[in-house]
Design a protein around this motif. Sequence first.
Motif, PDB file in Angstrom:
ATOM      1  N   MET A   1       0.817  -1.186   0.000  1.00 46.18           N
ATOM      2  CA  MET A   1       0.000   0.000   0.000  1.00 46.18           C
ATOM      3  C   MET A   1       0.865   1.256   0.000  1.00 46.18           C
ATOM      4  SD  MET A   1      -2.985   0.853   2.564  1.00 46.18           S
ATOM      5  CE  MET A   1      -3.899   2.301   2.401  1.00 46.18           C
ATOM      6  N   LEU A   2       1.898   1.340   0.851  1.00 51.66           N
ATOM      7  CA  LEU A   2       2.778   2.484   0.882  1.00 51.66           C
ATOM      8  C   LEU A   2       3.731   2.508  -0.308  1.00 51.66           C
ATOM      9  CD1 LEU A   2       3.707   2.786   4.650  1.00 51.66           C
ATOM     10  CD2 LEU A   2       2.114   4.170   3.333  1.00 51.66           C
ATOM     11  N   GLU A   3       3.778   1.433  -1.039  1.00 49.23           N
ATOM     12  CA  GLU A   3       4.655   1.394  -2.195  1.00 49.23           C
ATOM     13  C   GLU A   3       4.080   2.150  -3.378  1.00 49.23           C
ATOM     14  OE1 GLU A   3       5.495  -2.679  -2.978  1.00 49.23           O
ATOM     15  OE2 GLU A   3       6.311  -2.993  -0.994  1.00 49.23           O
ATOM     16  N   ASN A   4       2.804   2.408  -3.370  1.00 52.08           N
ATOM     17  CA  ASN A   4       2.174   3.150  -4.452  1.00 52.08           C
ATOM     18  C   ASN A   4       2.629   4.617  -4.368  1.00 52.08           C
ATOM     19  OD1 ASN A   4       0.548   4.256  -6.363  1.00 52.08           O
ATOM     20  ND2 ASN A   4      -1.332   3.323  -5.629  1.00 52.08           N
ATOM     21  N   PRO A   5       3.271   5.159  -5.425  1.00 50.09           N
ATOM     22  CA  PRO A   5       3.829   6.509  -5.365  1.00 50.09           C
ATOM     23  C   PRO A   5       2.753   7.591  -5.234  1.00 50.09           C
ATOM     24  CG  PRO A   5       4.205   5.538  -7.543  1.00 50.09           C
ATOM     25  CD  PRO A   5       3.586   4.487  -6.673  1.00 50.09           C
ATOM     26  N   ILE A   6       1.583   7.370  -5.752  1.00 48.85           N
ATOM     27  CA  ILE A   6       0.523   8.389  -5.657  1.00 48.85           C
ATOM     28  C   ILE A   6       0.088   8.544  -4.203  1.00 48.85           C
ATOM     29  CG2 ILE A   6      -1.832   8.951  -6.330  1.00 48.85           C
ATOM     30  CD1 ILE A   6      -1.283   7.572  -8.994  1.00 48.85           C
ATOM     31  N   ILE A   7      -0.111   7.422  -3.524  1.00 46.61           N
ATOM     32  CA  ILE A   7      -0.527   7.470  -2.124  1.00 46.61           C
ATOM     33  C   ILE A   7       0.596   8.044  -1.266  1.00 46.61           C
ATOM     34  CG2 ILE A   7      -1.183   6.081  -0.122  1.00 46.61           C
ATOM     35  CD1 ILE A   7      -2.580   4.189  -2.074  1.00 46.61           C
ATOM     36  N   LEU A   8       1.826   7.664  -1.529  1.00 48.55           N
ATOM     37  CA  LEU A   8       2.972   8.171  -0.780  1.00 48.55           C
ATOM     38  C   LEU A   8       3.110   9.682  -0.968  1.00 48.55           C
ATOM     39  CD1 LEU A   8       5.318   7.376   1.047  1.00 48.55           C
ATOM     40  CD2 LEU A   8       6.685   7.027  -0.996  1.00 48.55           C
ATOM     41  N   ASN A   9       2.954  10.151  -2.212  1.00 48.82           N
ATOM     42  CA  ASN A   9       3.016  11.593  -2.483  1.00 48.82           C
ATOM     43  C   ASN A   9       1.856  12.329  -1.801  1.00 48.82           C
ATOM     44  OD1 ASN A   9       5.334  11.439  -3.995  1.00 48.82           O
ATOM     45  ND2 ASN A   9       4.266  11.279  -5.955  1.00 48.82           N
ATOM     46  N   ALA A  10       0.663  11.746  -1.827  1.00 54.16           N
ATOM     47  CA  ALA A  10      -0.493  12.375  -1.195  1.00 54.16           C
ATOM     48  C   ALA A  10      -0.292  12.469   0.315  1.00 54.16           C
ATOM     49  CB  ALA A  10      -1.759  11.592  -1.522  1.00 54.16           C
ATOM     50  N   ILE A  11       0.221  11.425   0.927  1.00 56.99           N
ATOM     51  CA  ILE A  11       0.472  11.437   2.377  1.00 56.99           C
ATOM     52  C   ILE A  11       1.536  12.489   2.706  1.00 56.99           C
ATOM     53  CG2 ILE A  11       1.451  10.108   4.286  1.00 56.99           C
ATOM     54  CD1 ILE A  11       0.064   7.644   3.096  1.00 56.99           C
ATOM     55  N   THR A  12       2.580  12.576   1.904  1.00 50.89           N
ATOM     56  CA  THR A  12       3.642  13.555   2.116  1.00 50.89           C
ATOM     57  C   THR A  12       3.077  14.974   2.019  1.00 50.89           C
ATOM     58  OG1 THR A  12       5.260  12.030   1.151  1.00 50.89           O
ATOM     59  CG2 THR A  12       5.905  14.344   1.327  1.00 50.89           C
ATOM     60  N   VAL A  13       2.245  15.206   1.025  1.00 54.43           N
ATOM     61  CA  VAL A  13       1.637  16.538   0.845  1.00 54.43           C
ATOM     62  C   VAL A  13       0.753  16.881   2.038  1.00 54.43           C
ATOM     63  CG1 VAL A  13      -0.032  17.844  -0.528  1.00 54.43           C
ATOM     64  CG2 VAL A  13       1.786  16.560  -1.666  1.00 54.43           C
ATOM     65  N   PHE A  14      -0.081  15.954   2.483  1.00 56.57           N
ATOM     66  CA  PHE A  14      -0.972  16.217   3.610  1.00 56.57           C
ATOM     67  C   PHE A  14      -0.200  16.430   4.911  1.00 56.57           C
ATOM     68  CE2 PHE A  14      -4.310  14.097   0.967  1.00 56.57           C
ATOM     69  CZ  PHE A  14      -5.140  15.213   0.864  1.00 56.57           C
ATOM     70  N   VAL A  15       0.853  15.635   5.140  1.00 60.77           N
ATOM     71  CA  VAL A  15       1.663  15.802   6.354  1.00 60.77           C
ATOM     72  C   VAL A  15       2.366  17.151   6.327  1.00 60.77           C
ATOM     73  CG1 VAL A  15       3.699  14.942   7.596  1.00 60.77           C
ATOM     74  CG2 VAL A  15       1.941  13.345   6.807  1.00 60.77           C
ATOM     75  N   THR A  16       2.938  17.505   5.182  1.00 63.25           N
ATOM     76  CA  THR A  16       3.618  18.801   5.045  1.00 63.25           C
ATOM     77  C   THR A  16       2.628  19.945   5.253  1.00 63.25           C
ATOM     78  OG1 THR A  16       5.167  17.800   3.472  1.00 63.25           O
ATOM     79  CG2 THR A  16       5.055  20.214   3.531  1.00 63.25           C
ATOM     80  N   ALA A  17       1.460  19.820   4.643  1.00 66.37           N
ATOM     81  CA  ALA A  17       0.447  20.859   4.797  1.00 66.37           C
ATOM     82  C   ALA A  17      -0.002  20.976   6.245  1.00 66.37           C
ATOM     83  CB  ALA A  17      -0.747  20.562   3.895  1.00 66.37           C
ATOM     84  N   PHE A  18      -0.152  19.857   6.930  1.00 64.78           N
ATOM     85  CA  PHE A  18      -0.583  19.867   8.327  1.00 64.78           C
ATOM     86  C   PHE A  18       0.469  20.528   9.219  1.00 64.78           C
ATOM     87  CE2 PHE A  18      -0.860  17.839  12.530  1.00 64.78           C
ATOM     88  CZ  PHE A  18      -2.138  18.244  12.880  1.00 64.78           C
TER      89      PHE A  18
END
Length: 97
Positions: A1-18
Motif C-alpha cells: 500500500m505504501l509502495e504506491n507513489p501516488i498514495i505516498l506523495n499524497a500522504i507527504t503533501v498532507f503531512v507537510t500541509a498539516f
Amino acid sequence: MLENPIILNAITVFVTAFVTWMFSRQKSKRDLKALDTENEIKASKYYQGLLDDLSTRLDKAISELMLLEERHSKLMDTNRDLVVQLQKFKQLNGKSN
C-alpha cells in the motif's frame, strides 16, 4: 500500500500541509495578539487625548463660571444701590409735593 507513489506523495503533501498549518497557526495567534495589543495602546492614547481635552475644557469652564459669579455679585451690588437710590428719590419726591 505504501509502495504506491501516488498514495505516498499524497500522504507527504498532507503531512507537510498539516505541519505548515500548525506552525502558521501559532504565528497567526502571535500576530493577532500583537495587533490587539497595538490597538489597545492606540485606543488608550485616543482616550487619554479626550480626557486631556475635557480637562482643559473643564478648567476653562470653571474659570468662566467664576468670572460670571463675580460679575453677578457686582451686578447684584449695583442693583441694591440703585434700589436704595430709587427709594431715596421716591421719599424726596413724595415730601416735596
